[in-house]
Design a protein around this motif. Structure first.
Motif, mmCIF file in Angstrom:
data_model
loop_
_atom_site.group_PDB
_atom_site.id
_atom_site.type_symbol
_atom_site.label_atom_id
_atom_site.label_comp_id
_atom_site.label_asym_id
_atom_site.label_seq_id
_atom_site.Cartn_x
_atom_site.Cartn_y
_atom_site.Cartn_z
ATOM 1 N N SER A 50 0.814 -1.218 0.000
ATOM 2 C CA SER A 50 0.000 0.000 0.000
ATOM 3 C C SER A 50 0.850 1.273 0.000
ATOM 4 C CB SER A 50 -0.989 0.006 1.163
ATOM 5 O OG SER A 50 -0.316 -0.071 2.387
ATOM 6 N N ALA A 51 2.093 1.179 0.444
ATOM 7 C CA ALA A 51 3.052 2.293 0.335
ATOM 8 C C ALA A 51 4.439 1.679 0.202
ATOM 9 C CB ALA A 51 2.979 3.202 1.549
ATOM 10 N N ILE A 52 5.075 1.883 -0.929
ATOM 11 C CA ILE A 52 6.391 1.305 -1.210
ATOM 12 C C ILE A 52 7.414 2.431 -1.253
ATOM 13 C CG2 ILE A 52 7.772 0.001 -2.876
ATOM 14 C CD1 ILE A 52 5.164 -1.392 -3.734
ATOM 15 N N LEU A 53 8.475 2.262 -0.465
ATOM 16 C CA LEU A 53 9.526 3.281 -0.399
ATOM 17 C C LEU A 53 10.610 3.000 -1.424
ATOM 18 C CD1 LEU A 53 9.995 3.498 3.480
ATOM 19 C CD2 LEU A 53 8.536 4.911 2.026
ATOM 20 N N LEU A 54 11.172 4.052 -1.997
ATOM 21 C CA LEU A 54 12.325 3.962 -2.890
ATOM 22 C C LEU A 54 13.518 4.541 -2.150
ATOM 23 C CD1 LEU A 54 13.485 3.297 -5.706
ATOM 24 C CD2 LEU A 54 12.894 5.638 -6.373
ATOM 25 N N LEU A 55 14.545 3.714 -1.969
ATOM 26 C CA LEU A 55 15.722 4.096 -1.192
ATOM 27 C C LEU A 55 16.978 3.954 -2.033
ATOM 28 C CD1 LEU A 55 14.816 1.823 1.855
ATOM 29 C CD2 LEU A 55 14.250 4.234 1.611
ATOM 30 N N ASP A 56 18.018 4.738 -1.674
ATOM 31 C CA ASP A 56 19.315 4.496 -2.301
ATOM 32 C C ASP A 56 19.996 3.359 -1.547
ATOM 33 O OD1 ASP A 56 20.463 5.579 0.006
ATOM 34 O OD2 ASP A 56 21.067 7.447 -0.956
ATOM 35 N N ASN A 57 21.188 2.966 -2.002
ATOM 36 C CA ASN A 57 21.841 1.794 -1.387
ATOM 37 C C ASN A 57 22.312 2.036 0.047
ATOM 38 O OD1 ASN A 57 23.956 3.427 -2.039
ATOM 39 N ND2 ASN A 57 25.047 1.926 -3.278
#
Length: 135
Positions: A50-57
């Motif tokens: 329902s909420a997906i986070l986009l993160l760097d490495n």
């Protein structure tokens, strides 16, 4: 490489340019690190997605969460996809080799009217069962 994190804190590594988003759907292309059955189970659970986070490495948030894409449309295995290139030569005379890996392509969509009605019906049935009401 970038990472997506589901609400249950499960993380998946994206390939380069591994996200494609339109008004009603989002496609994630992730490295294959586990059996497809496990990935399907994670993405079928609408609460996880329902909420997906986009993160760097390093774990830093890169954008606001992908929200509302709660219907899993498909998970496909793609074999031997070029995910990067490595220079085996010198800076003056570069020689690049392709780095390949298997990936999953996961397509999520925002619920349409039919999906929303089915979800609402399931929620009502669950609430009725939990409260002992016969409907």
């Amino acid at each position: 490489m970038e990472i997506i994190r589901l609400l249950n804190n499960k993380e998946y590594t994206l390939i380069v340019n591994g996200v494609s988003e339109s008004e009603n759907k989002v496609i994630f292309r992730i490295l294959k690190t586990e059996p497809i059955e496990n990935v399907i189970l994670e993405f079928e659970d609408f609460q996880n997605i329902s909420a997906i986070l986009l993160l760097d490495n390093s774990g830093e948030l890169l954008r606001s969460p992908y929200k509302g894409y709660t219907v899993m449309k498909s998970v496909k295995l793609e074999r031997n996809i070029v995910i990067d290139q490595e220079n085996t030569g010198t800076e003056e005379e570069p020689e690049y080799i392709d780095i390949k890996n298997d990936i999953y392509e996961i397509t999520l969509a925002k619920p349409g009217l039919e999906d929303q009605v089915a979800l609402n019906t399931a929620n009502i049935d669950y609430l009725a069962m939990e409260s002992g009401v016969d409907i």
